[in-house]
Design an enzyme around this catalytic site. Structure first.
Site, short mmCIF file in Angstrom:
data_model
loop_
_atom_site.label_atom_id
_atom_site.label_comp_id
_atom_site.label_asym_id
_atom_site.label_seq_id
_atom_site.Cartn_x
_atom_site.Cartn_y
_atom_site.Cartn_z
N SER A 49 0.68 -1.21 -0.01
CA SER A 49 0.14 0.15 0.17
C SER A 49 0.92 1.10 -0.05
CB SER A 49 -0.90 0.08 1.17
OG SER A 49 0.00 0.15 2.54
N LYS A 90 1.16 4.15 6.67
CA LYS A 90 0.36 5.10 5.91
C LYS A 90 1.40 6.51 5.85
CE LYS A 90 -2.69 2.08 4.91
NZ LYS A 90 -2.61 1.44 3.79
#
Length: 256
Positions: A49, A90
């Site tokens: 991700s 993230k």
């Protein structure tokens, strides 16, 4: 006789300098290692991700920080029950009070109406306008207002990342509490891809970007310590051998 004393003194001085170099090297090496162990924690990234910045299986070093020290652009490790209660990696793109939206006419992310160039995204150059790159910063449009004390987080692989966009209907519009942050990623150490810099695009926004962590200083201390240890260990015997070689001919000349 006096010549022999001088050469013996040279050998003793060499041993003193050798021992001093090794001692200082040990302090630097062990100190740098201990400092790093206290400040940093290793993580293995589980998914793609955050590709291409960090790929699945990469080993990273993350600086232990308080959530209050986090700034836009930071890549952080956090845990939030709404996201699965497991550590996730993230990038912070919005902080409390921000309005984060995507995409503008150029396909770029905006923060409080200001377009943000994101060179870390796949297929988007640092100097190329988003429209020229041909790939929007997000495949889906969204708008979110970040509550105070919260962070809005996106993955760098915007096509597949399950990030704040997935949780827009949750309380806080997909944001997480600052207290959920455990660490800030500073470098990819395996493979050795090096430091993860602070994005310049966020520097112009209020609050700026985070200062670099102490990893470079710690690495410098480790390298300097290793050089001093190896150099000092080698110098002592070499200095003694040199003194002995010089002593031999001098002693013969004195005797003659």
């Amino acid at each position: 006789m006096s010549g022999s004393g001088r050469h013996d003194g040279h050998g003793r001085l060499g041993n003193v300098l050798s021992n001093l170099a090794v001692a200082v090297g040990c302090v630097l090496f062990l100190g740098g290692f201990a400092w790093g162990a206290v400040v940093y924690k290793p993580y293995t990234v589980p998914t793609d991700s955050m590709s291409p910045t960090v790929n699945a299986g990469d080993r990273v070093l993350a600086e232990r920080v308080d959530g209050g020290d986090v700034r836009r652009g930071d890549v952080v490790v956090f845990t939030d029950s709404a996201w699965g209660a497991v550590p996730m990696v993230k990038r912070v793109v919005g902080v409390g009070g921000d309005k984060v939206a995507c995409c503008d006419k150029g396909g770029r992310l905006t923060v409080n109406g200001e377009a943000v160039e994101e060179p870390y995204l796949r297929d988007r150059g640092a100097s190329s306008p988003a429209s020229a790159a041909g790939t929007p910063a997000s495949p889906r449009n969204f708008t979110a207002e970040v509550p105070e004390g919260q962070l809005f987080l996106l993955g760098d692989e915007r096509n597949t990342s399950l990030d704040s966009r997935v949780h827009l209907e949750d309380p806080g519009q997909g944001s997480v509490q600052r207290g959920a942050v455990q660490a800030r990623v500073d470098a990819v150490v395996w493979p050795m891809n090096g430091m993860i810099g602070r994005p310049e695009a966020f520097a112009a926004l209020p609050g700026g970007v985070s200062s670099d962590g102490p990893l470079r200083l710690q690495a410098g201390a480790l390298v300097a310590g290793a050089v001093l240890i190896l150099g000092g260990a080698a110098y002592g015997p070499l200095a003694t051998r040199s003194a002995r070689r010089t002593k031999g001919p001098k002693a013969s000349a004195d005797a003659y």
